[in-house]
Scaffold this active site. Structure first.
Site, short mmCIF file in Angstrom:
data_model
loop_
_atom_site.label_atom_id
_atom_site.label_comp_id
_atom_site.label_asym_id
_atom_site.label_seq_id
_atom_site.Cartn_x
_atom_site.Cartn_y
_atom_site.Cartn_z
N GLY A 1 -4.88 -2.05 5.16
CA GLY A 1 -4.10 -2.87 4.66
C GLY A 1 -4.62 -4.20 4.95
O GLY A 1 -4.86 -5.18 4.04
N ARG A 2 -5.22 -4.69 6.06
CA ARG A 2 -5.76 -5.96 6.42
C ARG A 2 -7.33 -6.24 5.94
O ARG A 2 -7.83 -7.02 6.12
CB ARG A 2 -5.91 -6.15 7.91
CG ARG A 2 -6.55 -4.99 8.74
CD ARG A 2 -6.01 -4.97 10.15
NE ARG A 2 -6.80 -3.81 10.97
CZ ARG A 2 -5.92 -2.75 11.25
NH1 ARG A 2 -4.81 -2.58 10.46
NH2 ARG A 2 -6.63 -1.80 12.12
N LYS B 1 0.83 -1.31 -0.07
CA LYS B 1 -0.03 -0.11 -0.02
C LYS B 1 0.87 1.27 0.15
O LYS B 1 0.68 2.30 -0.69
CB LYS B 1 -0.80 0.05 1.21
CG LYS B 1 -1.76 1.06 1.25
CD LYS B 1 -2.64 0.93 2.40
CE LYS B 1 -3.54 1.95 2.70
NZ LYS B 1 -4.40 2.20 3.96
O1 F6P Z 1 2.38 -4.07 9.71
C1 F6P Z 1 1.93 -3.00 9.84
C2 F6P Z 1 1.24 -2.74 8.22
O2 F6P Z 1 1.02 -1.47 8.08
C3 F6P Z 1 0.08 -3.61 8.03
O3 F6P Z 1 -1.16 -2.82 8.44
C4 F6P Z 1 0.02 -3.60 6.69
O4 F6P Z 1 -0.76 -4.45 6.20
C5 F6P Z 1 1.62 -4.07 6.32
O5 F6P Z 1 2.16 -3.25 7.35
C6 F6P Z 1 1.92 -3.82 4.93
O6 F6P Z 1 1.90 -2.54 4.60
P1 F6P Z 1 2.33 -2.18 3.07
O7 F6P Z 1 1.05 -2.69 2.12
O8 F6P Z 1 2.22 -0.71 2.87
O9 F6P Z 1 3.49 -2.46 2.63
#
Ligand code: F6P
Length: 544
Positions: A265-266, A204
């Site tokens: 993200g989740r 993300k």
């Molecule tokens: O572990 C924290 C977090 O921000 C999660 O909420 C998220 O899913 C993950 O890291 C990955 O983040 P990104 O998609 O920005 O790499």
């Protein structure tokens, strides 16, 4: 522990009527209980009769939900209000699965057309990869797809791939790299040909340490074989909200699939983060999965609380967590394809509701999010079920089973389902000392063989595991999490608790770097004495 005043009626109900009431008695008094406490909706048979509740309990839990204005909160989420207050963001994963003709507004803009535009681009790309039309740099077709991501950018894709493997295109290989431990990348790629491998870099933010490190290693691995920067365009696509960072990494924005800051993200597996899932099962089945999510969204949004599966599931979690002091919930899918489902739910539930302050910033005076864990049945039975049956902890269980096997084999499926039913029965009713003795056990051994029972569980049965059913099941848990968070008055959509460790790691990284050959002194350590010693030990060990 002191509860908010609105919990008072439930507290009194718990301590005067429910604490010691036994499921054996509840079932004996009401022969229809097994049917009365079930809901059959959306193809899910949801049996919550084996819970330590009465009609009065359910009524009081629903009163609590009403006092917490759950309906208003649900409407606010679906209306795109910025309910993630600490990040000032809307929470609109429901828009990711809204049909084309629906309208959902964020800051006055209907987001549904953009959602479908991305889904359409994803579909076109997936068809190219699945058909072999998308060629690698040397003209060979893509045979391997590797998703690089972590957290929500990994757990959803891995879980969905495993869950829906039965429906996947079998001449494509899927791998998932998440850990910054180099072993993850090396093992995922060791037997693959770079000419036939496509990397999906899913992040993300496109700044996450683990993902960016793995993505750089993937580029090096690819270029070591293909020896031409131009190969990146054919072997890398990105999924992100951050176009600038994607371009900076060297991936053309034409090969980028976007999503939006209103997708947590989740909660992102239905967005472009699901690209690997869509390549695996094809666009139509991906849309079927979204249809399942949407059906549960609508059920959650419109159904009275008494018949509303996520609301009831969420309220039961609150009931055990806050009144019975149960600290965990076990999720036990009796379906091998759901082997990663508990791991997926761990981020969904615990990153969402592992919070210790209310929306107003006050420290809570009650328990919030329980620990979710589990394993597919029947493996867990030969491992940790002993503790669930006879240990000192109360562990509410969610059993998930399917009427039909995807891979029918002899009588395996009957044996599997017999175990689901037997476990829920044994947990609820146990075996008294008298019953144990009556079957010939000597007095001294009887306590060891006694099962207290009165251990609660939900059983969810569906016809068979399909993309649509998977969507319904995930949305059920998503909205249960939302219900719990609303009762606890916390922000279920931020995750500040992951930040401090990231910041401290950034500080330690240069302290671990190998010293310059010029003999520059290692940077001095200014942590606590334990951390200093650990770092020093590592520096010394690395040098030997
Ligand atoms: O572990 C924290 C977090 O921000 C999660 O909420 C998220 O899913 C993950 O890291 C990955 O983040 P990104 O998609 O920005 O790499």
């Amino acid at each position: 522990m002191t509860f908010p005043a609105k919990w008072g009626a439930l507290e009194a109900h718990y301590s005067t009527k429910m604490r010691d009431l036994r499921l054996r008695q509840l079932f004996a008094e009401d022969p229809q209980r097994g049917e009365r406490f079930t809901i059959d909706v959306l193809g899910l048979y949801f049996d919550y009769s084996k819970h330590r509740i009465t009609t009065e309990t359910v009524g009081l839990l629903i009163d609590l939900a009403q006092q917490c204005e759950l309906r208003k909160h649900i409407d606010a989420m679906f209306a795109g209000e910025k309910i993630n207050i600490t990040e000032n963001r809307a929470v609109l994963h429901v828009a990711l699965r809204a049909p084309r003709d629906e309208q959902i507004f964020v800051d006055g803009k209907d987001v549904v057309p953009e959602v479908h535009a991305v889904l359409d681009r994803m579909a076109a790309f997936c068809e190219q990869v699945r058909s072999g039309a998308w060629k690698g740099h040397t003209g060979k077709r893509i045979r391997n797809v590797i998703n690089i991501g972590i957290g929500g950018s990994d757990l959803g894709p891995v879980m969905a791939y495993e869950a829906l493997k039965y429906y996947s295109q079998r001449d494509l290989t899927f791998r998932f790299v998440s850990n910054v431990d180099g072993t993850d990348f090396v093992e995922a790629t060791r037997d693959l040909d770079a000419e036939e491998t496509l990397f999906i870099v899913s992040s993300k933010t496109f700044t996450t340490l683990e993902t960016m490190t793995n993505a750089r290693s993937a580029r090096e691995w690819t270029l070591a074989s293909l020896k031409n920067e131009k190969a990146v365009a054919k072997h890398f696509v990105a999924v992100s909200t951050n176009t600038a960072k994607v371009e900076e990494f060297g991936i053309d924005s034409a090969n980028m699939f976007g999503f939006w800051d209103w997708v947590g993200g989740r909660y992102s597996m239905d967005s472009a983060i699901g690209l690997s899932t869509m390549i695996a099962i094809g666009p139509q089945q991906f849309r079927d999965m979204l249809g399942g999510f949407h059906a549960m969204d609508e059920h959650f949004r419109t159904t009275p609380f008494e018949r509303n599966l996520p609301v009831l599931m969420g309220l039961l979690a609150v009931w055990y967590n806050d009144f019975f002091d149960a600290q965990t919930v076990a999720v036990l899918p009796y379906e091998q394809y759901l082997k990663r489902f508990p791991a997926y739910l761990q981020q969904l539930t615990m990153e969402s509701n592992g919070k210790h302050v209310t929306l107003q910033g006050a420290k809570v005076d009650y328990q919030t999010g329980p620990i979710y864990w589990g394993e597919p049945g029947t493996n867990g039975q030969h491992s940790f079920y002993q503790l669930i049956h006879q240990g000192t902890k109360l562990i509410p269980c969610d059993f998930i089973g399917f009427m039909k096997a995807l891979n029918p084999l002899g009588n395996h499926h009957d044996l599997l389902l017999a175990n689901v039913f037997a476990q829920a029965e044994a947990l609820a009713f146990g075996k008294t000392t008298e019953e144990v003795k009556a079957s010939g056990t000597p007095d001294w051994l009887a306590p060891h063989k006694t099962f207290e029972g009165n251990r609660p569980s939900t059983t969810i049965l569906a016809d068979r595991l399909t993309p649509e059913t998977l969507g319904k099941l995930i949305a059920l848990y998503e909205h249960s999490v939302f219900t719990q968070g609303t009762i606890w008055e916390i922000d279920s959509f931020d995750q500040w608790g992951v930040e401090l460790g990231k910041v401290l790691a950034e500080r330690i990284i240069p302290e671990l770097a190998t010293p310059e050959p010029t003999g520059n002194a290692e940077p001095p350590l200014q942590h606590d004495s334990s951390t200093n010693a650990l770092i020093q030990r590592y520096r010394d060990g690395k040098r030997k």
